[in-house]
Design a protein around this motif. Structure first.
Motif, PDB file in Angstrom:
ATOM      1  N   LEU A   1       0.956  -1.111  -0.058  1.00 39.59           N
ATOM      2  CA  LEU A   1      -0.154   0.025   0.070  1.00 39.59           C
ATOM      3  C   LEU A   1       0.823   1.390  -0.075  1.00 39.59           C
ATOM      4  O   LEU A   1       0.585   2.332  -0.558  1.00 39.59           O
ATOM      5  CB  LEU A   1      -0.834  -0.096   1.348  1.00 39.59           C
ATOM      6  N   GLU A   2       2.026   1.080   0.820  1.00 39.81           N
ATOM      7  CA  GLU A   2       2.850   2.396   0.659  1.00 39.81           C
ATOM      8  C   GLU A   2       3.542   2.472  -0.688  1.00 39.81           C
ATOM      9  O   GLU A   2       3.671   3.756  -1.120  1.00 39.81           O
ATOM     10  CB  GLU A   2       4.047   2.037   1.701  1.00 39.81           C
ATOM     11  N   LEU A   3       3.676   1.340  -1.415  1.00 40.70           N
ATOM     12  CA  LEU A   3       4.424   1.751  -2.778  1.00 40.70           C
ATOM     13  C   LEU A   3       3.130   2.366  -3.722  1.00 40.70           C
ATOM     14  O   LEU A   3       3.503   3.180  -4.517  1.00 40.70           O
ATOM     15  CB  LEU A   3       4.853   0.236  -3.204  1.00 40.70           C
ATOM     16  N   LEU A   4       1.927   1.938  -3.554  1.00 41.62           N
ATOM     17  CA  LEU A   4       0.865   2.711  -4.242  1.00 41.62           C
ATOM     18  C   LEU A   4       0.638   4.077  -3.838  1.00 41.62           C
ATOM     19  O   LEU A   4       0.544   4.955  -4.995  1.00 41.62           O
ATOM     20  CB  LEU A   4      -0.519   1.754  -4.124  1.00 41.62           C
ATOM     21  N   GLU A   5       0.975   4.143  -2.692  1.00 41.57           N
ATOM     22  CA  GLU A   5       0.795   5.776  -2.334  1.00 41.57           C
ATOM     23  C   GLU A   5       2.003   6.522  -2.863  1.00 41.57           C
ATOM     24  O   GLU A   5       1.813   7.668  -3.427  1.00 41.57           O
ATOM     25  CB  GLU A   5       0.798   5.925  -0.681  1.00 41.57           C
TER      26      GLU A   5
END
Length: 448
Positions: free
Chosen positions: A269-273
């Motif tokens: 999720l941090e990568l998508l953010e």
């Protein structure tokens, strides 16, 4: 192509005597390259170095970062003069050459008269590797087209002028109010991705615009292998498909289908953010300013960068926005809430990364939630998004009781403008009325 808010800020950067090399940041396909090319038309020479297409240019930045040597070698490679004061040097897809980001500090220190802009679809990941030359560069953040930019693109400048000047509390004439709500319904299905909007204007076929959004979705997924470890790609795929189901709700990893845990999903999720595909709305206690001081990082919500892209991933029937927009507002409150978040981001100060916050009270028999909190000067303003006409405002009332310094609550809904006691009600299409002060002149420039 389209007049954009960012154009005003790029033009302002061009003539700033204290100008620094610029990083233009934002997700893939929001229009960064087009905006810079438009600016390049104002220069005698425009030099575009795309590191994905011109891989030999990467070697120019591999060793010596002397600006004089760099521009000499680039001029020879591209057969175009690079002259300070006459040339705009555009370093595109700069994530392929992270040392080019480091080189920006030397352009500032040794060749400040040269206009240099760097951008890239995955720029955030390159910045993570090499850092940012603090104090040596400027930054601007770019988003999909806002509703105001959409109105300009489809030729409704008079409505834009009205929305920018319309006084709070004064109802819009009913036929105009209904017309703008219908146009907002169009926007919620077409969205703010430039290519999808261009297709809609050319064809007036929602299915054709939807096809573009699906292609963009595929492109984002293809990018996963560029910035994620091989073992993470399956988690990115999972979150990319399922997160749209959770917009408007407090995010819970347990609601992601599959035998996966937070420790596996949270990094994805941090990568998508970081790729700017999703934006995280963080919980704050809102006890004082700055508003981010009371953040609880374990409690958050998520929205996609574009409401239409989100619906395309969901496979939603978008015909409701064209045929029965009021019914759409009532039945898809999560989309209306995400739309307001997207608008607040787009109208934020472009010189710093915008953050979104919400407030929630978890007490037995007295739970409450405020969709967004924004800070304006010394004030924290609570914002609720109510898609249905009959919605109560219990949470907003509770927030105002618990935060006596907050003098007014804001409701965005399908209702017309009104003010009653401490409730300022505005239509969903009027989110621009809370644009950051730094955007006021930029917005006015759209209708000149």
């Amino acid at each position: 192509m389209f007049k954009r808010i960012i154009d005003y800020h790029l033009d302002k950067w061009k003539v700033d005597p204290y100008r620094k090399p610029l990083l233009l940041r934002g997700a893939r396909q929001v229009g960064k390259t087009y905006a810079i090319r438009r600016l390049g038309q104002q220069f005698k020479y425009f030099v575009e170095v795309n590191f994905e297409k011109l891989v030999e240019a990467i070697d120019i930045f591999s060793k010596d970062l002397s600006p004089e040597k760099i521009i000499r070698d680039l001029s020879l490679l591209l057969k175009t003069p690079i002259i300070p004061g006459e040339t705009l040097l555009f370093l595109d897809e700069v994530q392929q050459a992270p040392r080019a980001i480091t080189a920006l500090r030397y352009f500032y220190e040794e060749m400040p008269a040269l206009h240099v802009i760097a951008a890239g679809s995955l720029l955030e990941f390159a910045i993570e590797k090499v850092g940012v030359p603090v104090g040596r560069i400027s930054m601007l953040y770019m988003y999909p087209l806002s509703f105001i930019e959409y109105l300009v693109a489809v030729g409704d400048k008079l409505i834009v002028k009205e929305l920018l000047d319309h006084p709070a509390g004064t109802p819009m004439n009913e036929p105009i109010h209904s017309k703008i709500l219908a146009t907002l319904g169009e926007y919620l299905s077409i969205g703010g991705m430039p290519e999808a909007l261009a297709r809609w204007i050319q064809t007036k076929d929602p299915a054709s615009a939807l096809s573009v959004l699906q292609q963009i979705s595929t492109t984002y997924r293809q990018d996963f292998e560029k910035y994620a470890k091989k073992a993470q790609i399956k988690y990115l795929e999972l979150l990319f498909r399922q997160t749209p189901h959770l917009i408007g709700k407090e995010f819970s990893y347990s609601e992601i289908h599959g035998e996966y845990r937070k420790r596996e999903l949270a990094p994805a999720l941090e990568l998508l953010e970081r790729a700017n595909i999703v934006h995280v709305i963080r919980h704050t206690a809102a006890q004082g300013i700055p508003i981010g001081a009371g953040v609880n990082f374990d409690t958050f919500k998520v929205i996609y960068l574009d409401v239409a892209l989100c619906q395309a991933i969901l496979g939603s029937d978008i015909s409701i926005w064209f045929l029965k927009p009021l019914q759409g507002f009532e039945n898809r409150g999560n989309i209306a809430e995400a739309f307001i978040g997207q608008e607040l981001l787009t109208y934020s100060n472009p010189e710093s990364k915008a953050e979104l916050y919400f407030w929630k009270r978890k007490e037995k028999n007295s739970s409450a939630e405020i969709d967004y909190l924004i800070q304006r000067g010394e004030n924290i303003i609570p914002i609720e998004v109510k898609s249905a006409h009959g919605s109560t405002l219990r949470s907003l009332r509770m927030y105002l009781e618990l935060h006596p310094k907050a003098k007014m609550g804001i409701r965005f809904s399908a209702h017309d403008y009104s003010i009653y006691n401490d409730l300022d009600s505005r239509p969903l299409y009027a989110a621009v009325s809370f644009a950051h002060p730094s955007q006021h002149d930029a917005l006015q420039s759209l209708i000149k």
